[in-house]
Scaffold this active site. Structure first.
Site, PDB file in Angstrom:
ATOM      1  N   HIS B  82       4.093   5.832 -12.275  1.00  0.00           N
ATOM      2  CA  HIS B  82       4.607   4.520 -11.892  1.00  0.00           C
ATOM      3  C   HIS B  82       4.322   3.564 -13.030  1.00  0.00           C
ATOM      4  O   HIS B  82       3.231   3.555 -13.581  1.00  0.00           O
ATOM      5  CB  HIS B  82       3.943   4.006 -10.617  1.00  0.00           C
ATOM      6  CG  HIS B  82       4.430   2.631 -10.240  1.00  0.00           C
ATOM      7  ND1 HIS B  82       5.627   2.440  -9.596  1.00  0.00           N
ATOM      8  CD2 HIS B  82       3.914   1.391 -10.474  1.00  0.00           C
ATOM      9  CE1 HIS B  82       5.820   1.146  -9.430  1.00  0.00           C
ATOM     10  NE2 HIS B  82       4.792   0.488  -9.950  1.00  0.00           N
ATOM     11  N   ASP B 161       5.325  -2.267   4.002  1.00  0.00           N
ATOM     12  CA  ASP B 161       5.343  -2.796   2.636  1.00  0.00           C
ATOM     13  C   ASP B 161       6.656  -3.512   2.343  1.00  0.00           C
ATOM     14  O   ASP B 161       6.662  -4.533   1.659  1.00  0.00           O
ATOM     15  CB  ASP B 161       5.121  -1.682   1.621  1.00  0.00           C
ATOM     16  CG  ASP B 161       5.220  -2.234   0.204  1.00  0.00           C
ATOM     17  OD1 ASP B 161       4.351  -3.048  -0.145  1.00  0.00           O
ATOM     18  OD2 ASP B 161       6.164  -1.892  -0.512  1.00  0.00           O
ATOM     19  N   ARG B 168       5.981 -11.897   0.610  1.00  0.00           N
ATOM     20  CA  ARG B 168       5.146 -12.382  -0.495  1.00  0.00           C
ATOM     21  C   ARG B 168       5.960 -13.167  -1.508  1.00  0.00           C
ATOM     22  O   ARG B 168       5.502 -14.170  -2.064  1.00  0.00           O
ATOM     23  CB  ARG B 168       4.460 -11.207  -1.199  1.00  0.00           C
ATOM     24  CG  ARG B 168       3.252 -10.682  -0.449  1.00  0.00           C
ATOM     25  CD  ARG B 168       2.823  -9.324  -1.000  1.00  0.00           C
ATOM     26  NE  ARG B 168       2.541  -9.394  -2.418  1.00  0.00           N
ATOM     27  CZ  ARG B 168       2.671  -8.372  -3.274  1.00  0.00           C
ATOM     28  NH1 ARG B 168       3.072  -7.196  -2.834  1.00  0.00           N
ATOM     29  NH2 ARG B 168       2.399  -8.524  -4.546  1.00  0.00           N
ATOM     30  N   SER B 183       0.666  -2.402  -2.359  1.00  0.00           N
ATOM     31  CA  SER B 183       2.118  -2.240  -2.255  1.00  0.00           C
ATOM     32  C   SER B 183       2.588  -1.030  -3.063  1.00  0.00           C
ATOM     33  O   SER B 183       3.300  -0.152  -2.556  1.00  0.00           O
ATOM     34  CB  SER B 183       2.806  -3.518  -2.753  1.00  0.00           C
ATOM     35  OG  SER B 183       4.193  -3.341  -2.820  1.00  0.00           O
ATOM     36  N   LYS B 187       3.488   3.231  -1.372  1.00  0.00           N
ATOM     37  CA  LYS B 187       4.730   3.974  -1.554  1.00  0.00           C
ATOM     38  C   LYS B 187       4.489   5.292  -2.297  1.00  0.00           C
ATOM     39  O   LYS B 187       5.073   6.322  -1.967  1.00  0.00           O
ATOM     40  CB  LYS B 187       5.749   3.101  -2.302  1.00  0.00           C
ATOM     41  CG  LYS B 187       6.282   1.982  -1.413  1.00  0.00           C
ATOM     42  CD  LYS B 187       7.203   1.037  -2.149  1.00  0.00           C
ATOM     43  CE  LYS B 187       6.393   0.146  -3.081  1.00  0.00           C
ATOM     44  NZ  LYS B 187       7.144  -1.022  -3.582  1.00  0.00           N
TER      45      LYS B 187
END
Lengths: 430, 430
Positions: B82, B161, B168, B183, B187
């Site tokens: 990620h 989320d 947010r 968050s 995932k």
């Protein structure tokens, strides 16, 4: 303008501009900025605070969200009081007519109670026929002719505050001094008074538990008042132990009538006179003159006359018997000793559970429910002496009330020091 | 349980219990706790933080709000990456097939771009016919047969989320390390990977502007991963200056194909190999063996083969020409000198304004739009040398793109120090 930018600015500890504050309050009132954005802004304000300039603008924006009542037709000096609320705090009932009897005009817009602190409107509604809804014109006329109104604030008085107040309650943002101060002061400034005396309660039975917090709140509100042209002073007063001997709507009206008749509990009478003196001084009246002297006006029946006129002018019958609860219980002393502690909070909870208060805004209250205590701190008691009477319309409520009272009183052997009723006076400092 | 009590606990700096966290996330997902209460809770979390235990529970509650994908049928070691997002960050495109070519299985669930950082799905959609929607079964099969999927996260992956992320954004609570970390990690954990390598970008073109903040974010995410049983490491990598020579969807696909062909910009190739090595190590593969060595797999065409298989398996045509924007502009150097500064943020803004990115979630992006730069920091330029090419489908977008690029490059006389691409490696510390 974007709400997110305003939230982020406050979140990061920056000052908000006057333009930002006016825009966000206006947009929230109109409904173009949603609750969730205001919720996070409120939490950021609770965290970061607001300076004097921001607070003055915030308060003014809430006032400007509705009408500012025009009381310019009233020729007497306008002066009001506000109490931050406490257990057994019935002071408004004798105080407002007393100040009118001494030459002031008191536009007391009041509210209902929520939680353990009672509301003046709930108490007044114990009086048969009494009407809390007045038009602005009726209000101005009654202030000129009688010198006092006690009534509900109209829907157009600081509507932004109404929305913010309801939101703060559900998003954990009640306990913020800037938000509390601006909420109270926006309504008091918008109601059109010229002077204002604040009774800021401190102690177990009050919202502010410490003198430091209460002083900060008082200084903040006094500052807002002066910047908006309202001559404002505050007294910090003790609310560790409850005022008088009663907590409950009709019970407190009865006790107030005692005070208006020149009798009544010493503490209620003392605080009523002290606040009346401050209000009359703030209104520019010379309290050494008999016509402006509150002690004399209580003792010679002038204050009670004004009360009766006020109640009648608002449709009430001052002669009608007050409601009495259907059921009664007693609590007696187990053993002899000295009352070392009488806890305002526990008594407030008991009265609330018995039906004197409400848990939700929509709830009704019982006029007759409440608690009467028969002792004060420092009193001697013998085993079997009556300590508390509990009143309720619904017998199932006694268990909760009795349970709350188990921690309300301590009986021991050391006589406690008497605590002063008025702790400090706060005036405006540049 | 009451939402207000949870908000007040966090507001006052207390820890939330596991039960409170699970209840509030579950209630918000179901819609029984409203946005405004979560908004003030989020601001209180941004203010007060969450400890490791709270964060682990918060993340797990978000995972438990939906399904956790079962990839147990995949026999290869599962490992994902990620990136926290940066300008010109096309690394996922060569990296995921490269790791598959070296023996890993990469379940890359990705997102669209918002703001100046592009999204992997937007880039992949430049490829004719490519389909980003796969069922869990298709995903598992393709991971087993080819070793890589790049696809969209389904609606049932961490739905809490999705709601929190959208909230947010509008309530000024994006910039919170616990909220960002949970968050991302919810995932990645829910997608079923066994190992994870995080590329945490630092600098002007990244969300985290300082190494200190990036390190805290990386440590937080690595901690969450390990507590949830996912072997997680992070690299902090430089994003002051953009990666490669292109920013824009199809432009970045073309550059990625260069890298997959064993050529391409040195920095993109270096970071791709470095991250591949970390992923393969995390997956327990020995990168000194030729079949697991990413440098060899890039240079001998195995990675490109996997790319072609992956694109075809998802309906795309790897031979189809990539979209080209309708219009083109050039920016040339005014004077000779040394490129002392090339600002990733300004280039990101330019590409975004040209149509490569979106302002709102609903907006479409232009596949061909973007920026190509022809110089890097430290390069010598002569007057008239080509600095930037701008591409747009809509000519009216050039003004904004050109304006953003005026601050993107500085030409001076002192050669800047080369900055390392990888700044730090963060592993789990008990």
């Amino acid at each position: 303008m974007h709400a997110v930018e305003i939230i982020i600015a406050k979140r990061d500890g920056h000052e908000l501009s006057d333009e930002q504050i006016r825009w966000i309050i206006d947009s929230y009132t109109k409904g173009t900025v949603p609750d969730e954005q205001i919720a996070s802004l409120l939490m950021a304000i609770l965290w970061r605070g607001m300076n004097d300039r921001e607070l003055a603008t915030w308060t003014q924006a809430m006032i400007d969200s509705g009408e500012r009542i025009d009381l310019s037709s009233v020729t007497r000096p306008l002066v009001d009081k506000h109490s931050t609320g406490g257990v057994g705090d019935k002071i408004s009932l004798p105080l407002c007519p007393l100040v009118a009897a001494c030459g002031g005009a008191v536009p007391q817009l009041s509210g209902r109670g929520l939680g353990i602190t009672g509301g003046t409107l709930d108490k007044m509604e114990s009086i048969a026929g009494w009407n809390m809804m007045l038009t602005n014109e009726q209000m101005a006329e009654q202030l000129e002719s009688i010198g006092v109104v006690i009534c509900a604030a109209g829907a157009d008085l600081a509507p932004a505050d109404k929305k913010l107040y309801a939101l703060r309650d559900v998003v954990g943002c009640v306990e913020s001094i800037p938000l509390i101060s601006s909420s109270i002061m926006s309504k008091k400034i918008a109601e059109g008074t010229q002077s204002l005396v604040l009774d800021v309660k401190v102690g177990r039975g009050a919202f502010m538990k410490t003198v430091d917090n209460a002083r900060t709140l008082a200084q903040t509100m006094v500052g807002i008042g002066h910047r908006a042209g309202v001559n404002t002073v505050a007294l910090l007063t003790n609310m560790d132990t409850p005022l008088g001997f009663t907590a409950g709507n009709a019970l407190e009206v009865r006790e107030s009538l005692e005070v208006l008749s020149g009798r009544g509990p010493a503490d209620v009478r003392e605080l009523t006179i002290r606040l009346a003196e401050e209000m009359l001084l703030a209104a520019g009246l010379d309290i050494t003159l008999p016509e402006h002297n509150p002690t004399m006006a209580l003792d010679d029946g002038r204050a009670l006359d004004v009360w009766n006129q006020m109640v009648r002018a608002q449709g009430g019958d001052p002669e009608a018997p007050l409601p009495v609860a259907a059921h009664r219980r007693e609590v007696k002393a187990d053993a002899a000793g000295i009352v070392t502690d009488l806890d305002a909070y526990a008594i407030g909870v008991a009265a609330w559970r018995l039906g004197a208060g409400r848990a939700r805004k929509e709830d009704a209250v019982s006029a007759g429910a409440g608690v009467v205590w028969h002792v004060r701190e420092g009193d001697d008691v013998k085993a079997g002496d009556l300590l508390f009477e509990l009143f309720a319309d619904d017998e199932s409520r006694f268990d909760g009330g009795l349970e709350a009272l188990t921690s309300a009183i301590k009986i021991g052997s050391d006589r406690p020091n008497a605590r002063p009723l008025v702790l400090e006076k706060i005036t405006f400092v540049h």
